[in-house]
Each structure stands twice: as C-alpha cells, then as structure tokens.
Design a protein around this motif. Structure first.
Motif, PDB file in Angstrom:
ATOM      1  N   SER A  61       0.806  -1.225   0.000  1.00 31.17           N
ATOM      2  CA  SER A  61       0.000   0.000   0.000  1.00 31.17           C
ATOM      3  C   SER A  61       0.838   1.273   0.000  1.00 31.17           C
ATOM      4  O   SER A  61       0.291   2.378  -0.055  1.00 31.17           O
ATOM      5  CB  SER A  61      -0.915   0.004   1.222  1.00 31.17           C
TER       6      SER A  61
ATOM      7  N   CYS B 184       3.095   4.461  -0.972  1.00 31.30           N
ATOM      8  CA  CYS B 184       3.076   5.390  -2.108  1.00 31.30           C
ATOM      9  C   CYS B 184       4.231   5.064  -3.055  1.00 31.30           C
ATOM     10  O   CYS B 184       5.381   4.964  -2.620  1.00 31.30           O
ATOM     11  CB  CYS B 184       3.194   6.821  -1.588  1.00 31.30           C
TER      12      CYS B 184
ATOM     13  N   ASP C 109       7.212   7.353  -2.815  1.00 38.14           N
ATOM     14  CA  ASP C 109       8.057   7.094  -1.640  1.00 38.14           C
ATOM     15  C   ASP C 109       8.966   5.894  -1.878  1.00 38.14           C
ATOM     16  O   ASP C 109      10.134   5.888  -1.482  1.00 38.14           O
ATOM     17  CB  ASP C 109       7.184   6.833  -0.416  1.00 38.14           C
TER      18      ASP C 109
ATOM     19  N   TRP D   4       0.779   3.789 -11.194  1.00 38.41           N
ATOM     20  CA  TRP D   4       1.839   3.473 -10.241  1.00 38.41           C
ATOM     21  C   TRP D   4       3.198   3.820 -10.844  1.00 38.41           C
ATOM     22  O   TRP D   4       4.040   4.457 -10.200  1.00 38.41           O
ATOM     23  CB  TRP D   4       1.771   1.997  -9.875  1.00 38.41           C
TER      24      TRP D   4
ATOM     25  N   SER E   7       3.889   7.656 -11.070  1.00 35.64           N
ATOM     26  CA  SER E   7       4.267   8.227  -9.782  1.00 35.64           C
ATOM     27  C   SER E   7       5.674   7.788  -9.379  1.00 35.64           C
ATOM     28  O   SER E   7       6.492   8.604  -8.925  1.00 35.64           O
ATOM     29  CB  SER E   7       3.254   7.804  -8.712  1.00 35.64           C
TER      30      SER E   7
ATOM     31  N   LYS F 247       7.319  10.112   6.967  1.00 38.63           N
ATOM     32  CA  LYS F 247       7.988  10.683   5.802  1.00 38.63           C
ATOM     33  C   LYS F 247       9.493  10.477   5.880  1.00 38.63           C
ATOM     34  O   LYS F 247      10.141  10.165   4.877  1.00 38.63           O
ATOM     35  CB  LYS F 247       7.666  12.174   5.691  1.00 38.63           C
TER      36      LYS F 247
END
Length: 322
Positions: free
Chosen positions: A57, A59, A62, A98, A101, A187
C-alpha cells in the motif's frame, strides 16, 4: 495493455539529459560509459522487495525515493560522486498510474544528484526493485571500513532513530498522540537524504566510514570488525530529533531507537584527532555529532551518564521476522 518495450519507452527512456560521459545509454544490449582516467569506479547494488522493505500500500513515489536514496547512500559512504544507475523492476501486472508516480520521484532525485539511468530490465513477477549505482572516487581517496585506529573520534551525520519510529508508525506497532509527528516520522522513513556531499568532503579526513542502513550498533560493528578495534559510545551524545523524543516519551527509549534504527542512510565515520580542525572546516553547515571514540577493546561499550550499560541491542536483519 502495453508491452515491455512500450513501458520502457514511455516511463524510463529519454527522461533525462545525457551526461557527457555516457557514450551510449538505454536502447542497446549494453550501455557504454567513459570514466575519468584518474578515478576508480565505485559500484553498489541493492534490492527492495515488497513486504520486506515496503508495504504493498506504500506510495510509489516514496518507494522510488527510498530505492534510489539507499543506493546513493552507499556511494556517499565511499566518498564517491554519483554517475550512472541501472534498474531492474518486476511487477505482478502493469499499473501505469503506479509507474508514473514511481518514475516521477525516481527521476526527480536522480536529477538532483546528476545520476543518469543508463539501462535495466522490466519483467512480470513479485514487486521488486533492484538498482545498481556507479560513481567516481579519486584514486587513493576512497573511504573504507577498515582503517579506524585507537583514539579516533566516532561521528554521525544528521539525527538517528526517526526511520525506526516511522516504521513503527507504518506498521501501527506504536503511534504518537500527535498526528503531525506521525506524519513527519513516516515521511523520514521513506524520504531520507543521501549524504553525498558529506561523503565527498570526508575524503582525506575520515579514517573509516559506513552508511547507517542496518542500525548504528550493527554498522559501526562492521567498521570495528574490519579495523579490528572496539568503541565507546556516549549515548547522551546521540543526535535525536524533537519528533523522536515526543514519539518515544523517554530519553532512554529514544537513544535505543537511535542505536538500532535501520534505513537511516546517514553516515557513521571515524576521524583521527589531527584532522579535527579540518573536519570542522569541511563539514561546516552539515549537521554532525561526535558520539564516541575508537578503542582497542574489540567490542562496543555503551556509556549512559558516565556509567556502562548493557541494553542488549541489535541492528536490523532482513532475514528475521519483524
């Protein structure tokens, strides 16, 4: 559904300007590069696997940042300047949003460090990203793990422990009562800053260096093993963020996080006393802390308020369940 070559053309090819030392980049059987004559080439490979290094799940931006930052950190630990990267990526199915990004964040970080994607491979399979980075380091100036000597100071860049706290938050094993602290620490788990500049500035100053990927205790242990030395760590000198202190609600727990947190991607390095003044000059403006000293004991001793403590800590191990 687009095929492999369409995916490569759409998301990975022609996303960056060509470096002058890239003779032939993507699109052929091999890339051709032209390294400087007075440098060694530093090479490192790391793999990130879904379920081990990130959740399904997570990001994709990231994930991309974490994948490249972890590899750049290896170059930083050798005092190398980034040049080229190759990527192998497997995916269970094509997911274009996906990929968009992922690639956006990947190339953003790559361009920040002037490292060019020169090739790789895409295939169907469990979500896995493997990167091989290459960089330059002047001959005779590479930082290694095996030259620490008695009396050398032990230093780290940045703050430590945030990545472990961020992982706890991601896995929901421990949370802060403050949502903004949870967001900040999560983060920091994914979005570390590779210490490339610090690494290059330590050439000719540091006697040994390593990046903190498995936790300070474990990674300093690699320096000590290669150098056949021991160390005293003053736990009160460990650099800890205000967010981690709020999260841990205990100075002792925060220091234990700092000692064991993996995937920090800060640098741990040792410096002889005669290079202290030069260190201050070269790392001016870069946060760093002296946390201890190299000894001839052959093991790590932890001091808390002047007394030896036995916290029985260990670093991160990818082959253990977490």
């Amino acid at each position: 559904m687009p095929g492999e070559f369409n995916l490569i053309e759409t998301y990975f090819s022609n996303q960056q300007a060509n470096r002058d030392d890239v003779v032939l980049g993507q699109g052929d059987d091999c890339a051709l590069v032209s390294p400087p004559a007075d440098c060694y080439i530093a090479i490192s490979t790391d793999t990130l696997v879904c379920g081990t290094h990130f959740l399904a799940s997570a990001c994709p931006a990231d994930i991309a940042h974490k994948a490249l930052a972890s590899n750049l950190s290896d170059l930083a630990a050798m005092g190398a300047t980034p040049a080229w990267v190759s990527m192998g990526i497997s995916m269970p199915e094509v997911n274009e949003p996906w990929l968009a990004s992922f690639c956006g964040a990947f190339f953003e970080l790559a361009n920040q460090h002037d490292i060019q994607l020169i090739g790789g491979d895409t295939t169907k399979g469990p979500l896995t990203i493997t990167l091989t980075v290459q960089g330059f380091v002047p001959i005779g100036q590479a930082l290694t793990r095996g030259q620490a000597r008695d009396g050398d100071g032990i230093y780290v860049t940045g703050t430590l422990g945030d990545a472990k706290a961020g992982l706890d938050i991601i896995l929901k094993t421990r949370l802060s009562m403050q949502a903004d602290i949870n967001q900040t620490l999560e983060k920091r788990h994914y979005r570390s800053t590779p210490q490339i500049f610090a690494g290059t500035q330590l050439r000719g100053i540091a006697s040994a260096a390593i990046d903190i990927s498995d936790g300070l205790i474990a990674d300093l242990g690699h320096i000590l093993s290669r150098s056949q030395r021991g160390a005293i760590i003053d736990t009160e000198q460990l650099p800890i963020s205000n967010e981690l202190l709020h999260f841990a609600q205990s100075d002792i727990l925060a220091r234990q996080y700092a000692l064991t947190s993996g995937e920090e991607y800060q640098l741990c390095f040792t410096v002889p006393q005669q290079h202290q003044q030069k260190l201050e000059q070269q790392l001016a403006g870069i946060p760093y802390s002296r946390i201890g000293q190299i000894t001839n004991s052959g093991h790590i001793v932890l001091h808390e308020q002047g007394c030896e403590v036995d916290w029985e800590l260990a670093g991160y191990d990818h082959f253990k369940d977490h």
